[in-house]
Structure formats: structure tokens, C-alpha cells
Design an enzyme around this catalytic site. Sequence first.
Site, PDB file in Angstrom:
ATOM      1  N   GLY B  35      39.357  71.292  61.895  1.00 20.14           N
ATOM      2  CA  GLY B  35      39.163  71.823  60.549  1.00 20.14           C
ATOM      3  C   GLY B  35      37.775  72.384  60.293  1.00 20.14           C
ATOM      4  CE  LYS B  38      37.590  73.456  67.169  1.00 20.20           C
ATOM      5  NZ  LYS B  38      37.782  72.629  65.954  1.00 20.20           N
ATOM      6  CB  SER B 106      35.383  70.787  73.776  1.00 25.79           C
ATOM      7  OG  SER B 106      34.805  71.741  72.898  1.00 25.79           O
TER       8      SER B 106
END
Lengths: 198, 198
Positions: B35, B38, B106
Site C-alpha cells: 500500500g 509502489k 522485498s
Amino acid sequence: MNHNLTWHNMDITKSLREEQMGQKACTIWMSGLSGAGKSTIANALEKRLYAMGKKTILLDGDNVRMGLNSNLGFSDKDRIENIRRIAEVAKLMNDAGLIVITAFISPYRQDRRNAKRIIGEDFREVYVSTSIEECERRDVKGLYKAAREGKIDSFTGISSPYEIPENPDVIIDTEKMGVEECVDQILIQLHPIFEKSE
Amino acid sequence: MNHNLTWHNMDITKSLREEQMGQKACTIWMSGLSGAGKSTIANALEKRLYAMGKKTILLDGDNVRMGLNSNLGFSDKDRIENIRRIAEVAKLMNDAGLIVITAFISPYRQDRRNAKRIIGEDFREVYVSTSIEECERRDVKGLYKAAREGKIDSFTGISSPYEIPENPDVIIDTEKMGVEECVDQILIQLHPIFEKSE
């Protein structure tokens, strides 16, 4: 560019990328025995496409087995996963607009069928039909000799089957043609793809 | 083309592809909480690059989790393999000359370090720094609510850590800037890459 009215309201799609690159994306899947000439033809084909202004990438043992598929061995399960990952990457690269050339033995119909299913309508199968006798005579890497001596397990054509493509888009006979003639054949027979206007 | 004297004697290399595409290949690795924005920024960045004539591809959950990484779950081992495969594909696409944008949480430094190791000098890290409070307030997909209710295991920022990038190339604060400003920031701060002469 004639997208000024629309492009900022949409995602960048495959067809927009193809238009930008002036080409139709596709995957040219080359299959054949070890030593059949897949990599040699793939390289020559890529050079020719480059000279035509096409945007390409070549996937082969050199750049896939050492990287993406470095954690796979040669078991049946790993062999299937090897081809699946190559097909998934080819699909992503087609989505990017690229012409992808793959050069792997890919001896099993089931695996090639799976690759075709993943890649979809962009998939083109090229069978490099060099006979086992000719491949063994050439034996550039000495692998056939080693396989005959039992030093390599499950070597395609010797101790493991090669299932001939049933309905390839192109058949290339390296015993009757030189490398550049082979490339000519591929370009001629797949020509609707490469003729897309720039 | 000024390669007439040499190109037919060599393989098509990354630098030849970059020259043909009129750009420098790179991977813009976007990291941040669920959220954080990205994908929104990645999409807007890709549109801007397209309008500049750049050849790009966006790797995100939509096209990777459903395909290449569809056989991975969310265990530690699979999480590491997920990022490893994405990095290997980004590297192959950089070799094809493309500008790659990745949009994945990530959350672990070790995984991002591994991605950087695989991708090499083309790697650029963009940290989308939206705070957990703001992400939870937005909660576009209702995932934070579900995580707080214990319906999702190991949810980054709630029940699983997010390790802030130590030395990112760009930090993007979506709480202070709109999407297009965020894109401006990325283009400005990574500009030596995008200015490569055509």
C-alpha cells in the site's frame, strides 16, 4: 507519437510496446539434438534480425542454466521446471515487445506443448532436424563419445529419447544447408511476423 | 548503422542492444510496504519513460506471481527464491537492453542485497517510504485490517518486519508528493541513466 490523447490514461500494454519497437513480438523456440546446430543458427538469426533493426534476446544454456535455472538439476521434475521457467520468461519478454529466440534441446513433446500453452499465440516451433548420426559425427563437445562410454546419464538421443516435433512451424536441415541458408529459411517461413511495418 | 564492418563477426551483445534502443539498461528496484504506492508510481514512471521513447518492462505481482513464480508460496525459502528469480529475470531483460521496473515489497535487506549482486551495476534501489500508519490508513485492499484481525500470517509491517533500505539511490515520500512528483524525483535522481544519447 499519436498516443498523446490516450496514453496517460492507460497502462503501457504489449501492443503499445510492439508499436514503439516497430515489430511483432514472438518466441522462436528451437528444438533439436545436442550438436544439431541450434545455438549456431540462433546466433546467426539474431545477428540478421539485429541488422533488420529488430529487438531480440537469445535464451540458451549459457544465460539461463547459470542464472535463473542454476538451482535445477536433470531429474524429470527439474527438466519440466527448466522448460516451464524458460517459457514464462519468454512470455514476459514477449510482453515487453521483444523477439525471443530460445535454443534448448527440449526433447519432450509434453514440455514443448506446455511452453506453447504458456507463451500462447506468439509461440513458433523450429525443429533443427540434424540426425543423430550427423550430430554424433560432429561431436563438437565430445559429449556423444562420453555418453557412449556411459559417462553421461540420460543423454538425449543415446540413453534418453528425443521426441520429434509433430507439427513444427519450420524444419531446418543443417545437413543440406549452410548456416545463412538456415536463417533464410526461418525468415522466409515466419515472414509475416518480421514484415510488420515500422 | 555503423557496425557493418564488425557486427557479423560477433554475437549481439548488451551494449549493441542498448545502442540500438538508444538507452542505457537498468533495473529500478522499488521496495516498500504493502500500500506504499509502489505499483502506482511504477506505472506512472513507465508511462513517462514510454513517452520519452524508452523501452521498458514492469515486473510486479500481477505478471510474476501468476506465472514464473506461481509454484512458490510464502515460506522463508520460497520468499528468497521469489526475489532471486525476479532478479535473474531483470538481469536477462537488462541484457536485452530494457529498462526494468520492479514493484515488490522485498522487505529483507539480505534479499535486496542478493538482487543487487545478481543484477550488478544496473541495479538502482528506490525506497517508497510511506509510513506504516499511512499505509494502514489507506488500506486499499483491506489487507491491514485482515492482518490486524489475525487473518493473514506474516504480514509485512504488522507481524513480519520491513527492513528499511540503508542506502537507497532514491527515497520517495508519497505523503508529501503526488504521483507525478514522485516520478519527477526518480527521473531527476537517476537522470544520468535516462540522458544517454539516442
